[in-house]
Design a protein around this motif. Structure first.
Motif, PDB file in Angstrom:
ATOM      1  N   GLY A   1      55.273 -21.521 -31.919  1.00 24.51           N
ATOM      2  CA  GLY A   1      54.250 -21.091 -30.965  1.00 24.51           C
ATOM      3  C   GLY A   1      53.084 -22.063 -30.943  1.00 24.51           C
ATOM      4  O   GLY A   1      53.236 -23.256 -31.163  1.00 24.51           O
ATOM      5  N   GLY A   2      51.884 -21.511 -30.669  1.00 21.96           N
ATOM      6  CA  GLY A   2      50.676 -22.320 -30.702  1.00 21.96           C
ATOM      7  C   GLY A   2      50.369 -23.079 -29.436  1.00 21.96           C
ATOM      8  O   GLY A   2      49.483 -23.925 -29.424  1.00 21.96           O
ATOM      9  N   SER A   3      51.063 -22.768 -28.336  1.00 26.89           N
ATOM     10  CA  SER A   3      50.787 -23.477 -27.085  1.00 26.89           C
ATOM     11  C   SER A   3      49.552 -22.891 -26.404  1.00 26.89           C
ATOM     12  O   SER A   3      49.080 -21.804 -26.748  1.00 26.89           O
ATOM     13  N   ASP A   4      49.029 -23.621 -25.419  1.00 31.41           N
ATOM     14  CA  ASP A   4      47.860 -23.151 -24.685  1.00 31.41           C
ATOM     15  C   ASP A   4      48.160 -21.885 -23.890  1.00 31.41           C
ATOM     16  O   ASP A   4      47.244 -21.135 -23.537  1.00 31.41           O
ATOM     17  N   ALA A   5      49.429 -21.630 -23.612  1.00 24.50           N
ATOM     18  CA  ALA A   5      49.796 -20.443 -22.824  1.00 24.50           C
ATOM     19  C   ALA A   5      49.471 -19.148 -23.563  1.00 24.50           C
ATOM     20  O   ALA A   5      49.203 -18.122 -22.937  1.00 24.50           O
ATOM     21  N   VAL A   6      49.471 -19.174 -24.901  1.00 22.25           N
ATOM     22  CA  VAL A   6      49.183 -17.966 -25.688  1.00 22.25           C
ATOM     23  C   VAL A   6      47.859 -18.109 -26.439  1.00 22.25           C
ATOM     24  O   VAL A   6      47.602 -17.390 -27.392  1.00 22.25           O
ATOM     25  N   ARG A   7      47.026 -19.008 -25.983  1.00 24.00           N
ATOM     26  CA  ARG A   7      45.704 -19.191 -26.600  1.00 24.00           C
ATOM     27  C   ARG A   7      44.727 -18.172 -26.023  1.00 24.00           C
ATOM     28  O   ARG A   7      44.692 -17.926 -24.829  1.00 24.00           O
ATOM     29  N   LEU A   8      43.915 -17.557 -26.893  1.00 21.16           N
ATOM     30  CA  LEU A   8      42.957 -16.546 -26.453  1.00 21.16           C
ATOM     31  C   LEU A   8      41.749 -17.220 -25.815  1.00 21.16           C
ATOM     32  O   LEU A   8      41.281 -18.259 -26.284  1.00 21.16           O
ATOM     33  N   SER A   9      41.231 -16.613 -24.753  1.00 23.92           N
ATOM     34  CA  SER A   9      40.060 -17.165 -24.075  1.00 23.92           C
ATOM     35  C   SER A   9      38.794 -16.990 -24.900  1.00 23.92           C
ATOM     36  O   SER A   9      37.907 -17.837 -24.896  1.00 23.92           O
ATOM     37  N   ASN A  10      38.708 -15.874 -25.624  1.00 19.35           N
ATOM     38  CA  ASN A  10      37.503 -15.588 -26.404  1.00 19.35           C
ATOM     39  C   ASN A  10      37.915 -15.054 -27.770  1.00 19.35           C
ATOM     40  O   ASN A  10      37.829 -13.868 -28.046  1.00 19.35           O
TER      41      ASN A  10
END
Length: 805
Positions: A530-539
């Motif tokens: 994992g760890g892609s920008d697609a599952v990155r939290l905005s805040n």
């Protein structure tokens, strides 16, 4: 947020008691954290008269006083009390303040008791100002005028019976950071009537000599900046009423000009700043700091500014950190004659970022970073000017303005029936409109226009919340849910939910359940695909919780690392939760993961302790799959485990080549090292959603398929390639006769150099026991030999194995 009851009543016309007000505040969402009521601490102190003061018989510096007291007030009976007093001003006829036995004296943190001082009984105390926390004066006892009302409470005599209320303000309610905003809420609740808002329109007598400007690139963070010069002021100590209000809420009075800015900050939620105009060189310019500038602030600390921080500068450089704190170089003092008053609106995010970087906590920052009323910027300046003219005198200039007041106008449709449905109370349409109107909203044809001081209202749901909190959710009446039918209700849990409950119980038999966050750091997520920008939290909550986890294993490994750091070496953990392969709903899946760390048992004298291995993980996975109905005996064992498992000590249990049910094995040493886990760790991941549900709906167990015929067991030893997986041989043997062969078990494996010396290079021997269960009749020797031949043929065909001679 602190304020006094009398301060609140300058905005709210009410007869409500203190208890009614505090209850309503908490019910409105403005939780009362504390009330400092002078009546609770100073209510026992009353005015008294010293009838006679004579020398103490056993002490030169003490006097023996006969004191006339009124324990029940001025209209009650009098009582004569003997008090030993060491004050030099104690004398016959003095009118002072008496503390009876049992009273708590806050200034010395003491509860009075009857006692003897130098063998003479003393039944109370004559108090000084320090003992009552009025001032630091303690050279003598309080000496009041002779006509003071004997028996009256001292707090009533001084008119200081003014409770201080402290409330907690949630981040979404910046309007409640001013006393008027609190009064508005109470008026909407029905605890009084909101008094008309103060209004002042100041016409300047001359053009302002100090020009103001905002750099073009700073307009997004500083949309409007206003100010005016007032010349000829006298910056003396502020009047007593203003000092009393500020002291009551914990602020130290400084001077009239500074106290006025503090007053408006708390009274109308309008932070202001005053510059000594004679110390300002040229005009005032709102700009971003270039970086590296140093400024001595009003808190006597020097701050080095970063590039992009917003400042108010003159020709000599930064004079104020915009919206946070002014500079000492241009600050007002008792010598100030000409003052420039500033009122501006700053972007909340810009103020918050600057305040955090500089670690400055001020009342102005606290309000600006939550969002104050931008439309009140010029009106606030006029009101402050009016008070300065009243208290300090002077002559005002015309107002100067840079930028313009931002437009915050917005409106949302009110659906009265929807409000009733969501709140669960019958609230009439007229009452809903009345509540919103009293809160400052404008309602026209059910379109609700939001006031500029409410930056938190952004939709219909916020309107419902406003109506609900004012109407009071404490009035909700519990009602039983209506039954959908008669008789015993059908189960509400779905088969998938029941299966997860069964899975949880099965895993809990040998492992301890964990509950962890679904968020992990990017580095850990990348180790597990994992760890892609697609599952990155905005805040994200923190940098260690920046991404949605692709698997539960990293969460369990982090828990294991924390436990190892605290001396816990042996662990068996599991968790059932969600894994996220992407941002869409279909990318979310339910998984069950478990790990075993260290040893299987504590140290003991029986030799049962061993390190965990792959077979522990396999046993956990197979037991859990069996509990939820997976056909464990018919699963394929594949070697395509993910890269975070050890490549030679892991496998996939699959129902067909493309339907994995579980992955088990030893975790890769490189992964464990990066996760900070010591020693070998075995684990598993189960995909319960891939396990097919049972088709049979019978609630009873099937009949036991027993047999009264004697089973037969035969042993075989096959010579096979050393690289052959034993599982293939076992399945080949079972295929010899699927109807009669009940079980095949491996009981010996002979491999290595000695085996190759006997059987040839690249060979090993696998010995199995085959259990044959007759169905119709006892098998004859001929039939058993035929089945044995089929077994040998099946193994030879599928594995190339030969019977060992």
């Amino acid at each position: 947020m602190k304020f006094t009851l009398s301060w609140l009543k300058t905005h709210l016309d009410t007869e409500a008691t203190l208890d009614e007000i505090t209850y309503a505040l908490t019910d409105l969402g403005l939780e009362v954290e504390g009330v400092e009521n002078p009546a609770d601490t100073l209510g026992a102190f009353r005015l008294c008269r010293v009838i006679e003061a004579v020398q103490h018989p056993n002490a030169d510096r003490l006097q023996l006083c006969r004191v006339e007291t009124y324990p029940n007030g001025p209209d009650g009976r009098t009582e004569e009390v003997q008090v030993v007093c060491g004050a030099p001003n104690a004398r016959t006829g003095l009118v002072g303040v008496f503390a009876p036995v049992g009273a708590y004296v806050p200034g010395i943190d003491l509860t009075l008791k009857a006692g003897k001082i130098r063998d003479v009984e003393s039944l109370g105390m004559l108090c000084s100002e320090r003992e009552l926390m009025i001032s630091d004066e303690h050279d003598g006892i309080i000496d009041l005028p002779a006509d003071a009302p004997l028996g009256a409470r001292f707090i009533d005599y001084l008119d200081r019976n003014d409770p201080v209320i402290d409330i907690a303000i949630t981040p979404n309610r910046p309007d409640a950071l001013g006393v008027r905003g609190i009064a508005r809420d109470l008026a909407a609740r029905g605890l009084g009537k909101l008094k008309p808002a103060p209004v002042a329109k100041i016409e300047g007598n001359f053009p302002c000599p100090i020009a103001v400007s905002i750099d073009q690139d700073a307009l997004k963070d500083a949309p409007v900046f206003t100010g005016r010069l007032i010349k000829g002021v006298k910056n003396t100590p502020s009047p007593q009423w203003l000092q009393d209000r500020l002291r009551a809420i914990g602020l130290r009075p400084i001077s009239t000009l500074v106290d006025i800015t503090n007053f408006f900050t708390y009274d109308l939620n309008r932070p202001l700043h005053v510059f000594d105009a004679d110390k300002v060189s040229g005009g005032l310019r709102v700009q971003y700091a270039a970086g590296g500038e140093a400024m001595m602030a009003l808190d006597d600390n020097e701050y080095t500014l970063n590039a992009g921080m917003m400042v108010i500068s003159d020709d000599n450089g930064p004079q104020s950190i915009a919206g946070i704190m002014g500079g000492a170089a241009s600050g007002c003092s008792s010598d100030t004659v000409n003052v420039f008053v500033e009122s501006a609106y700053w972007d909340p995010i810009a103020i918050a970022m600057t305040g955090r970087k500089l670690k400055i906590n001020s009342d102005a920052r606290y309000r600006f970073e939550r969002g104050i009323d931008p439309a009140f910027t010029p009106e606030g300046l006029d009101l402050a000017t009016a008070m300065i003219l009243e208290l300090c005198g002077g002559e005002p200039s015309e107002m100067v303005m840079a930028g313009e007041v931002p437009d915050t106008s917005r409106a949302y449709k009110l659906n009265p029936s929807r409000v009733v449905s969501l709140v669960g109370m019958e609230i009439s349409e007229s009452e809903q409109i009345r509540i919103l109107t009293d809160l400052g909203f404008e309602v026209k044809d059910l379109m609700v226009h939001v006031p500029s001081w409410r930056p938190d209202v952004h939709g219909e749901a916020d309107l419902v919340e406003e109506i609900a909190r004012v109407a009071s959710l404490t009035k909700l009446v519990g009602k039983p849910l209506s039954r959908p039918g008669v008789g015993v209700m059908k189960p509400v849990l779905t088969p998938s939910q029941k299966r997860l409950m069964t899975l949880r119980r099965a895993l809990a038999l040998g492992l301890n359940e964990c509950v962890t966050y679904s968020f992990i750091d990017q580095k850990s997520a990348a180790l597990f695909g994992g760890g892609s920008d697609a599952v990155r939290l905005s805040n994200p909550i923190s940098s260690e919780m920046s991404h949605m986890r692709p698997d539960i294993l990293p969460s369990l490994l982090q828990a294991a690392a924390r436990n190892q750091a605290r001396g816990e070496a042996d662990m068996a953990l599991f968790e059932i939760g969600q894994g996220f392969n992407g941002p869409e709903p279909e990318d979310q899946r339910t998984i069950a993961c478990g790990i075993r760390v260290g040893s299987t048992a504590p140290r003991n004298a029986f030799g049962t302790r061993r390190n965990v291995d792959i077979y522990d993980a396999k046993g956990d996975a197979e037991a859990a799959l069996a509990a939820i109905g997976a056909p464990v005996g018919n699963l394929m064992v594949l070697r395509n485990a993910p890269e975070w498992f050890h490549p030679g000590r892991s496998a996939v249990l699959s129902l067909g080549p493309k339907n994995p049910l579980a992955i088990f094995g030893e975790l890769h040493p490189k992964v464990l090292k990066q996760m900070g886990v010591k020693g070998a760790v075995v684990g598993f991941t189960i995909f319960p959603e891939n396990v097919p549900l049972k088709k049979a709906k019978s609630k009873t167990r099937p009949a036991l398929g027993g047999s009264d015929l004697q089973a037969v067991e035969r042993d075989f030893a096959f010579v096979v390639d050393a690289t052959l997986e034993v599982e293939k041989l076992v399945k080949a043997a079972k295929g010899g006769d699927k109807k009669l062969i009940e079980a095949v078990n491996v009981f010996d494996i002979f491999s290595g150099a000695k085996a190759e010396a006997q059987m040839g290079a690249g060979k090993k021997s696998v010995a199995i026991t085959v259990r044959i269960q007759p169905k119709a009749a006892t098998l004859t020797d001929k039939e058993i030999e035929a089945i044995s031949a089929k077994i040998v043929a099946s193994v030879a065909k599928q594995t190339g194995g030969e019977l060992r001679s």
